[in-house]
Write an enzyme that holds these catalytic residues in place. Sequence first.
Site, PDB file in Angstrom:
ATOM      1  N   ASP A  18     -12.317 -46.206 -26.856  1.00 54.45           N
ATOM      2  CA  ASP A  18     -12.858 -44.993 -26.230  1.00 54.45           C
ATOM      3  C   ASP A  18     -12.971 -43.862 -27.252  1.00 54.45           C
ATOM      4  O   ASP A  18     -12.202 -43.802 -28.210  1.00 54.45           O
ATOM      5  CB  ASP A  18     -11.948 -44.583 -25.055  1.00 54.45           C
ATOM      6  CG  ASP A  18     -12.659 -43.670 -24.066  1.00 54.45           C
ATOM      7  OD1 ASP A  18     -13.891 -43.502 -24.177  1.00 54.45           O
ATOM      8  OD2 ASP A  18     -11.975 -43.128 -23.182  1.00 54.45           O
ATOM      9  N   ASN A  69     -20.158 -48.513 -16.581  1.00 43.92           N
ATOM     10  CA  ASN A  69     -20.945 -47.876 -17.642  1.00 43.92           C
ATOM     11  C   ASN A  69     -22.457 -47.952 -17.409  1.00 43.92           C
ATOM     12  O   ASN A  69     -23.226 -47.228 -18.049  1.00 43.92           O
ATOM     13  CB  ASN A  69     -20.611 -48.472 -19.026  1.00 43.92           C
ATOM     14  CG  ASN A  69     -19.262 -48.059 -19.576  1.00 43.92           C
ATOM     15  OD1 ASN A  69     -18.584 -48.818 -20.278  1.00 43.92           O
ATOM     16  ND2 ASN A  69     -18.828 -46.829 -19.288  1.00 43.92           N
TER      17      ASN A  69
HETATM   18  C1  IPE Z   1     -13.793 -47.466 -20.557  1.00 45.94           C
HETATM   19  O1  IPE Z   1     -14.204 -46.277 -21.162  1.00 45.94           O
HETATM   20  C2  IPE Z   1     -14.823 -48.527 -20.785  1.00 45.94           C
HETATM   21  C3  IPE Z   1     -14.989 -48.954 -22.177  1.00 45.94           C
HETATM   22  C4  IPE Z   1     -14.257 -48.592 -23.187  1.00 45.94           C
HETATM   23  C5  IPE Z   1     -16.056 -49.901 -22.381  1.00 45.94           C
HETATM   24  P1  IPE Z   1     -14.942 -45.136 -20.331  1.00 45.94           P
HETATM   25  O2  IPE Z   1     -15.134 -43.995 -21.280  1.00 45.94           O
HETATM   26  O3  IPE Z   1     -16.171 -45.676 -19.687  1.00 45.94           O
HETATM   27  O4  IPE Z   1     -13.864 -44.791 -19.201  1.00 45.94           O
HETATM   28  P2  IPE Z   1     -13.729 -43.534 -18.261  1.00 45.94           P
HETATM   29  O5  IPE Z   1     -15.023 -43.388 -17.535  1.00 45.94           O
HETATM   30  O6  IPE Z   1     -13.456 -42.358 -19.133  1.00 45.94           O
HETATM   31  O7  IPE Z   1     -12.565 -43.859 -17.364  1.00 45.94           O
HETATM   32  C1  IPE Z   2     -16.434 -45.687 -25.555  1.00 41.39           C
HETATM   33  O1  IPE Z   2     -16.771 -44.404 -25.953  1.00 41.39           O
HETATM   34  C2  IPE Z   2     -17.625 -46.625 -25.581  1.00 41.39           C
HETATM   35  C3  IPE Z   2     -18.067 -47.075 -24.260  1.00 41.39           C
HETATM   36  C4  IPE Z   2     -17.546 -46.732 -23.125  1.00 41.39           C
HETATM   37  C5  IPE Z   2     -19.220 -47.955 -24.250  1.00 41.39           C
HETATM   38  P1  IPE Z   2     -17.349 -43.339 -24.943  1.00 41.39           P
HETATM   39  O2  IPE Z   2     -18.829 -43.393 -24.977  1.00 41.39           O
HETATM   40  O3  IPE Z   2     -16.742 -43.490 -23.599  1.00 41.39           O
HETATM   41  O4  IPE Z   2     -16.843 -41.988 -25.622  1.00 41.39           O
HETATM   42  P2  IPE Z   2     -16.413 -40.650 -24.881  1.00 41.39           P
HETATM   43  O5  IPE Z   2     -15.343 -40.992 -23.900  1.00 41.39           O
HETATM   44  O6  IPE Z   2     -17.639 -40.097 -24.226  1.00 41.39           O
HETATM   45  O7  IPE Z   2     -15.911 -39.791 -25.998  1.00 41.39           O
HETATM   46 MG    MG Z   3     -15.111 -42.659 -22.720  1.00 39.85          MG
END
Ligand code: IPE
Ligand code: IPE
Ligand code: MG
Length: 247
Positions: A18, A66
């Site tokens: 993340d 996602n």
């Molecule tokens: C969890 O991260 C999913 C992945 C790392 C693929 P998100 O960024 O989507 O999670 P939330 O929405 O903050 O809980």
């Molecule tokens: C994790 O990074 C990747 C996926 C969930 C695909 P994020 O895209 O969730 O990054 P933040 O949480 O917006 O920083």
């Molecule tokens: Mg995230």
Amino acid sequence: MSPPDPGKIPQHVAIIMDGNGRWARQRGLPRLEGHRRGVETVRTVVDAAREIGIRYITLYAFSAENWSRPTDEVSGLMGLLDYFLKRELDNLVKNRVRLRTIGRTEALPASVQRELARVVEATKDFPDWNLVLALNYGSRTEVAAAARDYAIAVRDGTEKLEDASWEKFSRYLDTTGLPDPDLLIRTSGELRISNFLLLQLAYAELVFTPVLWPDFGQADLQAAVDEYTRRERRYGQTSEQIQTGEK
Ligand code: IPE
Ligand code: IPE
Ligand code: MG
């Protein structure tokens, strides 16, 4: 603080990758640039895991939730997945790493499904090192599907209702054949599980780090493993029982 015990390397490490978006925003870059850098981290971490001796690594790459992101971000992520699979095939074969997936991959773009099938097939006989990608994965959907399949097996007589157990039920989960994760790492400072491996993490040790995924490196993985080796896994027993090995 006691020193880490080298004899207690986690067999299976699961990671919620993340912070790609925040990494990009901090630099005034588009979110997709963060995801691009995140892909580079994947290779670093897979190589580092092997060097540490971690046999299974499961990466949460795309959650079922996602899909609700902006369409251009979703298609960008799918493009990166395709690129990653094409680029990593040789590296995985060279290092004898088996690729598997969990999640509903049948909903991914056809081109991604083709690449996945190719890499899974090319690496299927490697027994020692395992990379599991969670793609269009959501724990509740996985569990609901497993419950349905188990019920069908009972109805058809391949399973008996009176034998129902976690051991039998867990064979219907996407993770069948994989040991439960010993260690869960989440980057970027968020303190939640986000529908990831809810049942399989029952006794995992949880490590949360503020490091954003594109900045996560070998030293950060090693630090999480060191933290894990200092923990005492009690599984409901007392500390005295664990230390003396007595029942
Ligand atoms: C969890 O991260 C999913 C992945 C790392 C693929 P998100 O960024 O989507 O999670 P939330 O929405 O903050 O809980
Ligand atoms: C994790 O990074 C990747 C996926 C969930 C695909 P994020 O895209 O969730 O990054 P933040 O949480 O917006 O920083
Ligand atoms: Mg995230």
